[in-house]
Structures are given as C-alpha cells and as structure tokens.
Design a protein around this motif. Sequence first.
Motif, PDB file in Angstrom:
ATOM      1  N   LEU A  51     -29.563   0.430 -12.694  1.00  0.00           N
ATOM      2  CA  LEU A  51     -29.266   1.818 -12.334  1.00  0.00           C
ATOM      3  C   LEU A  51     -30.537   2.653 -12.304  1.00  0.00           C
ATOM      4  CD1 LEU A  51     -26.933   3.742 -11.659  1.00  0.00           C
ATOM      5  CD2 LEU A  51     -26.756   4.269 -14.098  1.00  0.00           C
ATOM      6  N   LEU A  52     -31.447   2.415 -13.255  1.00  0.00           N
ATOM      7  CA  LEU A  52     -32.730   3.125 -13.251  1.00  0.00           C
ATOM      8  C   LEU A  52     -33.524   2.785 -11.995  1.00  0.00           C
ATOM      9  CD1 LEU A  52     -34.799   4.915 -14.732  1.00  0.00           C
ATOM     10  CD2 LEU A  52     -35.640   2.848 -15.867  1.00  0.00           C
ATOM     11  N   SER A  53     -33.503   1.523 -11.592  1.00  0.00           N
ATOM     12  CA  SER A  53     -34.220   1.114 -10.382  1.00  0.00           C
ATOM     13  C   SER A  53     -33.656   1.800  -9.147  1.00  0.00           C
ATOM     14  CB  SER A  53     -34.139  -0.411 -10.222  1.00  0.00           C
ATOM     15  OG  SER A  53     -34.596  -1.078 -11.373  1.00  0.00           O
ATOM     16  N   LEU A  54     -32.331   1.873  -9.065  1.00  0.00           N
ATOM     17  CA  LEU A  54     -31.710   2.552  -7.923  1.00  0.00           C
ATOM     18  C   LEU A  54     -32.090   4.027  -7.889  1.00  0.00           C
ATOM     19  CD1 LEU A  54     -28.069   1.133  -7.682  1.00  0.00           C
ATOM     20  CD2 LEU A  54     -29.918   0.846  -6.041  1.00  0.00           C
ATOM     21  N   ALA A  55     -32.130   4.650  -9.058  1.00  0.00           N
ATOM     22  CA  ALA A  55     -32.485   6.074  -9.111  1.00  0.00           C
ATOM     23  C   ALA A  55     -33.917   6.303  -8.649  1.00  0.00           C
ATOM     24  CB  ALA A  55     -32.295   6.588 -10.540  1.00  0.00           C
ATOM     25  N   ALA A  92     -30.350   1.816   1.467  1.00  0.00           N
ATOM     26  CA  ALA A  92     -29.065   1.661   2.152  1.00  0.00           C
ATOM     27  C   ALA A  92     -27.951   1.363   1.149  1.00  0.00           C
ATOM     28  CB  ALA A  92     -29.169   0.528   3.180  1.00  0.00           C
ATOM     29  N   ASN A  93     -26.874   2.142   1.236  1.00  0.00           N
ATOM     30  CA  ASN A  93     -25.691   1.972   0.379  1.00  0.00           C
ATOM     31  C   ASN A  93     -25.992   2.174  -1.107  1.00  0.00           C
ATOM     32  OD1 ASN A  93     -24.132   1.225   2.678  1.00  0.00           O
ATOM     33  ND2 ASN A  93     -24.873  -0.885   2.506  1.00  0.00           N
ATOM     34  N   SER A  94     -27.116   2.834  -1.424  1.00  0.00           N
ATOM     35  CA  SER A  94     -27.465   3.019  -2.833  1.00  0.00           C
ATOM     36  C   SER A  94     -26.474   3.944  -3.531  1.00  0.00           C
ATOM     37  CB  SER A  94     -28.886   3.580  -2.968  1.00  0.00           C
ATOM     38  OG  SER A  94     -29.008   4.818  -2.301  1.00  0.00           O
ATOM     39  N   ALA A  95     -25.932   4.921  -2.816  1.00  0.00           N
ATOM     40  CA  ALA A  95     -24.991   5.857  -3.445  1.00  0.00           C
ATOM     41  C   ALA A  95     -23.721   5.144  -3.900  1.00  0.00           C
ATOM     42  CB  ALA A  95     -24.661   6.989  -2.481  1.00  0.00           C
ATOM     43  N   SER A  96     -23.147   4.309  -3.003  1.00  0.00           N
ATOM     44  CA  SER A  96     -21.918   3.599  -3.370  1.00  0.00           C
ATOM     45  C   SER A  96     -22.180   2.574  -4.463  1.00  0.00           C
ATOM     46  CB  SER A  96     -21.327   2.914  -2.138  1.00  0.00           C
ATOM     47  OG  SER A  96     -22.260   2.003  -1.572  1.00  0.00           O
ATOM     48  N   LEU A  97     -23.346   1.920  -4.419  1.00  0.00           N
ATOM     49  CA  LEU A  97     -23.685   0.944  -5.453  1.00  0.00           C
ATOM     50  C   LEU A  97     -23.895   1.630  -6.792  1.00  0.00           C
ATOM     51  CD1 LEU A  97     -24.301  -1.906  -6.315  1.00  0.00           C
ATOM     52  CD2 LEU A  97     -26.627  -1.642  -5.422  1.00  0.00           C
ATOM     53  N   ALA A  98     -24.543   2.797  -6.773  1.00  0.00           N
ATOM     54  CA  ALA A  98     -24.735   3.548  -8.012  1.00  0.00           C
ATOM     55  C   ALA A  98     -23.402   3.956  -8.622  1.00  0.00           C
ATOM     56  CB  ALA A  98     -25.608   4.777  -7.752  1.00  0.00           C
TER      57      ALA A  98
END
Length: 555
Positions: free
Chosen positions: A290-294, A300-306
């Motif tokens: 989650l820190l990496s995604l932030a 791409a699709n980071s919002a839904s994955l988060a």
Amino acid sequence: MWCRVRQVLREAQLPWRGVAWLQHKASSSTVRSKLAMPACVDRPSWREIMNVVQSFQLMSSVRCIACLNELIGAASEDEQMDEMLQDARFAALLDNISNRAYGFSGRETYLMLVSLARLPEHTWNAANAAFPTERAVTRLLDRCLEQLEEEADSLTATQLCHFGLLLARFGSVSADSGSSKEESAALRWTAYTTVLAARAMGNSMRGKDICLALKGLSKVPAYCDNELLASIENLAIARLEYFSPQQLVNVFYFTTILGVRDEKGLQTAVAQRLTPIANLLVPGQLSLFLLSLALARPLANSASLAQALIHRCLEIAHTFDVQDAICTLRSLCLLAVFPVDLVRSLLHQAVKTPRTSLSDRENNHLHQVVISLLYEPDAREALSAVRSVPDIWEFAYRPDQVVGEIARIRSPRTDDVATRTESKMNALLSETSCLAGASMMRDSRIADFYQLPVLVHLPGRCSVALDFDPDTPPWLPEVVLPTGPWAQLKQRHLELWNISLIWERTRAWPASIARGGDDAIADSCAKRIIQLVNDGHGQSHRDLRESTFQAPEKK
C-alpha cells in the motif's frame, strides 16, 4: 560453520569449556545430540577467545575470519561490545588483519565485511574516534572495500547483490583523511554497478538476488543509473512467475523508491500478479504494498487496487504489529484517504506497544500521521473518532516526545550553499518587487518538527522554502518529487501550512567543487525561489488554509 570454528579454536588451544560449548552448538541440530549433550554449556567470553587467539598472522584467511566472527559474536551476546572496543588487543588484531588483507580472495573479503557489519556504527567514523579500535576498524573497512572494487566480479550472484547492501552502509568509509568521502563512495559504487549490470545482462540472477540488488540500490538511489535499472527490470519481468508474494511486494517497493513510474513495465506486471491474491497478503506485505502504491501514483488501476488493499487491511487490522500499523497509516496519509474504522483500529494496535519502546524514527513517523489527522480537511471525521477514544489519542499525540527532523541531510557543502542562497536572497529583497515585505529565515524549524535550510516568509502570500534532496537520481525529471515517504509527507504538510517547497537535488551537483561552483548553485536556487514567487505558486492551497503562514498551533 561451527565445526570450522571449533577446529580453529581447538588448534588455538582454547580451554575445554569453550570447545565443549562449540561442540554443543554444532551438534544441536538433531534430537539425539540434544539429549546426549549437556543442556547448558557456558559459551567462552570474548576475553577468553582473545587470550587464545592472538596470532591471526599464523592462520589461514578463512580461519582468521571465522575467529573474528566468533569474537564479535561473543561480545555482542554478552552485551560487552564497548568493553571489547576499548581493549587495545582488539585493535592490534584488526591491524594484523589489515596488513594481510590484500592476500584475501574476493569472497573472503566479502565475508570479512559481513563480520565487520556486526560492529556498532560509531566504529566506522575514524574522525570521531571514541575508542582505540575505531581507527583500526576504519582502516580494515577501507582496505576491504578497496579490494572488492577490483574483485567484485569473483563473488557469486547472491554475494554480489548483498554486497550492494554492505556498500550502502560502508560506502563512504575512508581511512585517508585527505580524500573526499563522496568521491570514495562514487568510485566504489561505479565499480559495483558495472559488475552488477554485467550480471543482469547475463541473466545469472534469481528472484532473491534481484530483490537484494534493488534493495541495495534503493538505499542510495543516486548511484543507480537508468540503464542499470532497465537491465534489472527486464530480467525481473522475464522471471516474474517464479517470484514469491513477498518478493513481488519488495520489487514493487524498491523500484518505486528508485523513481520508476511505468505504465507498461515491471510495476504494472507486479501489480497484475498481486491483484488476484490481495486478500491473502499478510500485514507486512499489505503495509509495504500500500505504501508503494501511494508513492507510485499515478499507476493504471492503482485506485481500485488501493481500495482492495484497504479493505483487506480492515479485515485483519487486529493482527498488525506497531511497525506495520504505522506504515499503513502513513500510506493512507499519502493517499489522503482516512477510513474511520481502519484509522482507529490501526492506532489501537499501535497503542499496545509503549511509546517509549518506539525508536526515534518510528516516533517521527507516527507524528507525521498525527499531523495529517490534525490538518488534512478529509481527516476530520477520522480525527473525531480517534479523539473519542482517550487512550488512543493520548498515545498518538505527544509532540514533546518526538525528536523531529534533525538536519538529517546536512553536510558542509549543503550548509555553504544554503548560506550563499540566503545571502543572495537578502541582496534581492530590496531590488525585486515580488519580494516586497519578505523576510529571510535560515535553519527554520516548523511546528518544532520539520527543518528548512532556507525559508522566504511572504506576509499575506504563500511562503517559499528551499530544502535539499540527497537521494533522488539526477536523471529523473525535475517534476518528479523525492521518492521517499518522509519527503512527500513533509511537502504535503508544508503546503497545508501555506509553504511551497523547492527541492534541490544534491546528486546533480558536480562531484568536485570547482572555483565558484557552489556560488553558481546558490544563484540557481535563488532564481528558482524568485520564479516560484513570480508564478504565484501556492495560491491554489489557500482553500486549505486561508490564513497566512504561522507555526501550526497545537490542538
């Protein structure tokens, strides 16, 4: 390992008590041997080992390394490391090893570095020597690193990649007081990355090796060039199906710290492999992913994955330890998302550990979370929920117990550039109309937490500050923010307090200081500050904080 040490110490005529202990350790792998040997056999102390092992010159290199490792291990286990460092005999032993270190092979030198990594960090800086052995440690480290500059290609893939972690730790160590630590580190990293690039091109690295290599490079991102990173990425993509979930998360995080922002490359491929198993990840993997995604937004699709990861975090929040809880909370702050139940549950998990048990680093990270809760407009509901539980809020909000940012990146050169920038800005205050009424502040401390080398306070407008970024590689575009969570949260918090922040990348500076070089850097910094003021940057943040800048009040 234990059999070899036992043989060495037997030849050195170690007393029976020490040999019996080694026999017990070496034979404790089976149930039968555990029953046959005494349950408790005293381990020899470091003094006993020192008394019988003082002739390293007469031992083979492997035996020499094994005995040194046992000596350091005994002192560490008995919590007598300082006593050993004060002993002149230990310094003499290290000097004896230094005198014959050039006869070690590359792999033996690597093993010596692994042993020395167990010593306290203060022993690596000969300029601030507190014990007689510190200069001896520095000389030996310098010699080992110098030898591995030439023999790094003799290491196995795993040893080479782990050497990157050791280099991140010891890279600036230099026994020559006349040489620059930055220049020594640059030469060592150049030699290391050259060999690493050849290994990556030769497809001789496994998933574990790739993770180790990326971890070492992420410790000092400035020494990783774009071509090396591309080679490692291509190799990782080719072998991605063999990576474990933990390795996938690690690769995503390390490439994010290295500044990778791709839409069709390694990070997207890793995210695609992790998405189907997001509901199976454990707390450590969840928090780091989650820190990496932030940090990697937009992806791409980071919002839904988060959102999927946040849902999983809420399901198992009761299993998080304090480190994973704080890491996840910082991720939410970076995403500016504050689910009430999750924030309250994670802080409740953190409360289970006494605040005094947290390190200074962990206390600072937790205080960053508190700042976001206090000042982010979207965090008001979560803040109310946390404040409604007195035990949680009393644990989290302790501004007087945090160390804050204590010049973590200061150096004589950054101090010189900051001073020159301040001088040039003072000269421009009366000449530039956009700076009318402005005042200069040097080494400002904001909210008794963040440190700013240069701050231009503009009454009624957004103030502008200059800070130094020692990690971001110079080949990344200027629009890319520092890649670490601390720096990104710092910038976000300062914007909430009506301060626009300019990052000056120190790795983009020339390695050698030419005549007038730092003056030119200061000129560039001053121009960037004036340009930001002229552009009216920061006005978009007035909806977040209508008042002009002042140190945030404690709430």
